[in-house]
Scaffold this active site. Structure first.
Site, PDB file in Angstrom:
ATOM      1  N   ASN A   9       0.875  -1.179   0.000  1.00 30.10           N
ATOM      2  CA  ASN A   9       0.000   0.000   0.000  1.00 30.10           C
ATOM      3  C   ASN A   9       0.905   1.220   0.000  1.00 30.10           C
ATOM      4  O   ASN A   9       1.513   1.543   1.014  1.00 30.10           O
ATOM      5  CB  ASN A   9      -0.892  -0.025   1.255  1.00 30.10           C
ATOM      6  CG  ASN A   9      -1.671   1.260   1.438  1.00 30.10           C
ATOM      7  OD1 ASN A   9      -1.782   2.071   0.520  1.00 30.10           O
ATOM      8  ND2 ASN A   9      -2.218   1.450   2.636  1.00 30.10           N
ATOM      9  N   LYS A  11       0.034   4.287  -0.303  1.00 28.26           N
ATOM     10  CA  LYS A  11      -0.604   5.508   0.211  1.00 28.26           C
ATOM     11  C   LYS A  11      -0.350   6.654  -0.776  1.00 28.26           C
ATOM     12  O   LYS A  11      -0.270   6.396  -1.975  1.00 28.26           O
ATOM     13  CB  LYS A  11      -0.113   5.809   1.628  1.00 28.26           C
ATOM     14  CG  LYS A  11      -0.140   4.557   2.512  1.00 28.26           C
ATOM     15  CD  LYS A  11       0.144   4.812   3.965  1.00 28.26           C
ATOM     16  CE  LYS A  11       0.182   3.468   4.684  1.00 28.26           C
ATOM     17  NZ  LYS A  11       0.249   3.604   6.123  1.00 28.26           N
ATOM     18  N   HIS A  95      -9.459   0.742   5.479  1.00 31.69           N
ATOM     19  CA  HIS A  95      -8.128   1.022   6.057  1.00 31.69           C
ATOM     20  C   HIS A  95      -8.286   2.051   7.172  1.00 31.69           C
ATOM     21  O   HIS A  95      -9.086   2.980   7.058  1.00 31.69           O
ATOM     22  CB  HIS A  95      -7.198   1.547   4.957  1.00 31.69           C
ATOM     23  CG  HIS A  95      -5.766   1.639   5.405  1.00 31.69           C
ATOM     24  ND1 HIS A  95      -5.319   2.648   6.215  1.00 31.69           N
ATOM     25  CD2 HIS A  95      -4.712   0.824   5.187  1.00 31.69           C
ATOM     26  CE1 HIS A  95      -4.024   2.450   6.473  1.00 31.69           C
ATOM     27  NE2 HIS A  95      -3.635   1.350   5.855  1.00 31.69           N
ATOM     28  N   GLU A  97      -6.666   4.564   8.045  1.00 30.77           N
ATOM     29  CA  GLU A  97      -6.488   5.976   7.655  1.00 30.77           C
ATOM     30  C   GLU A  97      -7.752   6.505   6.983  1.00 30.77           C
ATOM     31  O   GLU A  97      -8.105   7.676   7.130  1.00 30.77           O
ATOM     32  CB  GLU A  97      -5.253   6.122   6.748  1.00 30.77           C
ATOM     33  CG  GLU A  97      -3.970   5.953   7.559  1.00 30.77           C
ATOM     34  CD  GLU A  97      -2.759   5.502   6.756  1.00 30.77           C
ATOM     35  OE1 GLU A  97      -2.761   5.600   5.514  1.00 30.77           O
ATOM     36  OE2 GLU A  97      -1.784   5.036   7.389  1.00 30.77           O
ATOM     37  N   GLU A 167      -4.826  -5.067  10.981  1.00 32.18           N
ATOM     38  CA  GLU A 167      -3.818  -4.022  11.139  1.00 32.18           C
ATOM     39  C   GLU A 167      -4.047  -3.269  12.444  1.00 32.18           C
ATOM     40  O   GLU A 167      -4.855  -2.326  12.482  1.00 32.18           O
ATOM     41  CB  GLU A 167      -3.903  -3.031   9.978  1.00 32.18           C
ATOM     42  CG  GLU A 167      -3.740  -3.659   8.625  1.00 32.18           C
ATOM     43  CD  GLU A 167      -3.302  -2.631   7.593  1.00 32.18           C
ATOM     44  OE1 GLU A 167      -2.191  -2.764   7.084  1.00 32.18           O
ATOM     45  OE2 GLU A 167      -4.058  -1.689   7.340  1.00 32.18           O
ATOM     46  N   GLY A 173       2.700   2.427  10.579  1.00 34.21           N
ATOM     47  CA  GLY A 173       3.579   3.556  10.334  1.00 34.21           C
ATOM     48  C   GLY A 173       4.300   4.053  11.576  1.00 34.21           C
ATOM     49  O   GLY A 173       4.917   5.119  11.562  1.00 34.21           O
ATOM     50  N   SER A 213       3.856  -1.919  10.290  1.00 33.63           N
ATOM     51  CA  SER A 213       5.321  -1.911  10.397  1.00 33.63           C
ATOM     52  C   SER A 213       5.944  -3.282  10.126  1.00 33.63           C
ATOM     53  O   SER A 213       6.945  -3.647  10.756  1.00 33.63           O
ATOM     54  CB  SER A 213       5.766  -1.354  11.745  1.00 33.63           C
ATOM     55  OG  SER A 213       5.258  -0.038  11.912  1.00 33.63           O
TER      56      SER A 213
HETATM   57  C1  PEP Z   1      -0.666   0.067   6.139  1.00 36.15           C
HETATM   58  O1  PEP Z   1      -0.913   1.242   6.037  1.00 36.15           O
HETATM   59  O2  PEP Z   1      -1.464  -0.771   5.679  1.00 36.15           O
HETATM   60  C2  PEP Z   1       0.567  -0.333   6.820  1.00 36.15           C
HETATM   61  C3  PEP Z   1       0.645  -1.542   7.299  1.00 36.15           C
HETATM   62  O3  PEP Z   1       1.565   0.605   6.920  1.00 36.15           O
HETATM   63  P1  PEP Z   1       3.060   0.385   7.527  1.00 36.15           P
HETATM   64  O4  PEP Z   1       3.555  -0.917   6.960  1.00 36.15           O
HETATM   65  O5  PEP Z   1       3.847   1.552   7.007  1.00 36.15           O
HETATM   66  O6  PEP Z   1       2.917   0.349   8.991  1.00 36.15           O
END
Ligand code: PEP
Length: 252
Positions: A9, A11, A95, A97, A167, A173, A213
């Site tokens: 992803n 973003k 998601h 966000e 998640e 992040g 992460s």
């Molecule tokens: C995500 O936004 O789906 C995600 C897992 O981001 P990150 O790997 O940067 O934590």
């Protein structure tokens, strides 16, 4: 059935040229990729149609979002049908966000899933708890509520076109990762929920990805769990070297 998936992803990152470069690198490294992992990537929406024409065949395209509405007077929206017509195979839905910044409530998530199912667009349904919830120990209740709401009224899914991403919001992040044990426990819990809903045979076919992460240094340990079928990768999907290491870890 093959459950392993690694999905990137991006973003709001990368220019179109950088996106094409990433695709070229993935194409050059195709022979290093395990054959038992589906590789997916969600670039920024404006690039999807162009990338669908030039992407390597081993990469599946996903959209980071999809409209909850259909064709009509909805300025700025793009429908699931439009994405399908552009060669996109999946959409990320729910998601954190999107939930936090753009009003993608549980009921919007339900609408978006319906539009995808109607149009034949695959779904990556994201769920996850906030840090306060994890600290309070009510994370399983929250995930159960989120998934039961999102899947209410759905009696069956096509496991090739329906993926769950767990998640934990506190891990996205932030550099904080759920421990392999925390991820494993939650994934097993989610598969049990799916079993209650769709039967254990179907639940055993559905891919459940971990996100938050995930990177080359922790991917193998996370994916070693029986119920962790791969990852949804933000930051570490931006460069192909890291992303490929994660894909290889998912195939081990
Ligand atoms: C995500 O936004 O789906 C995600 C897992 O981001 P990150 O790997 O940067 O934590």
């Amino acid at each position: 059935m093959m459950r392993n998936i690694v999905a990137g992803n991006w973003k709001s990152n990368k220019s179109i040229n950088e996106s094409r470069e990433w695709m070229n690198e993935m194409s050059e490294l195709a022979s290093e990729l395990p054959s038992d992992v589906r590789v997916m990537v969600a670039p920024p929406t404006p690039y999807l149609a162009a990338l669908a024409e030039s992407k390597p065949s081993n990469v599946i395209l996903a959209s980071q979002n999809v409209s909850a509405t259909n064709t009509g007077a909805y300025t700025g929206e793009y429908t699931a049908e439009m994405l399908v017509s552009c060669g996109v195979s999946f959409a990320l839905i729910g998601h954190s966000e999107r939930r936090e910044y753009y009003g993608d409530s549980d009921s919007v998530v339900v609408e978006k899933i319906s539009r995808c199912v109607e149009a034949g667009l695959g779904v990556v349904l994201c769920c996850g708890e906030q840090l306060e919830i994890r600290k309070a120990g009510t994370h399983e209740d929250m995930i159960s509520a989120q998934l039961n709401y999102a899947l209410n009224g759905i009696t069956d899914v096509d496991p090739l076109n329906f993926v769950i991403a767990y998640e934990p919001i506190w891990a996205i992040g932030t550099g904080l990762t759920a421990s392999a044990e925390q991820a494993g426990e939650m994934h097993t819990f989610i598969r049990k929920l799916l079993g209650e809903k769709f039967g254990s045979y179907r639940a055993g076919q559905i891919s459940i990805l971990y996100g938050g992460s995930c990177k080359p240094s922790n991917a193998s340990e996370l994916f070693a769990n029986e119920d962790v079928d791969g990852g949804l990768i933000g930051g570490a999907s931006l460069n192909t070297a890291d992303f490929i290491k994660i894909i290889i870890a998912a195939g081990e």
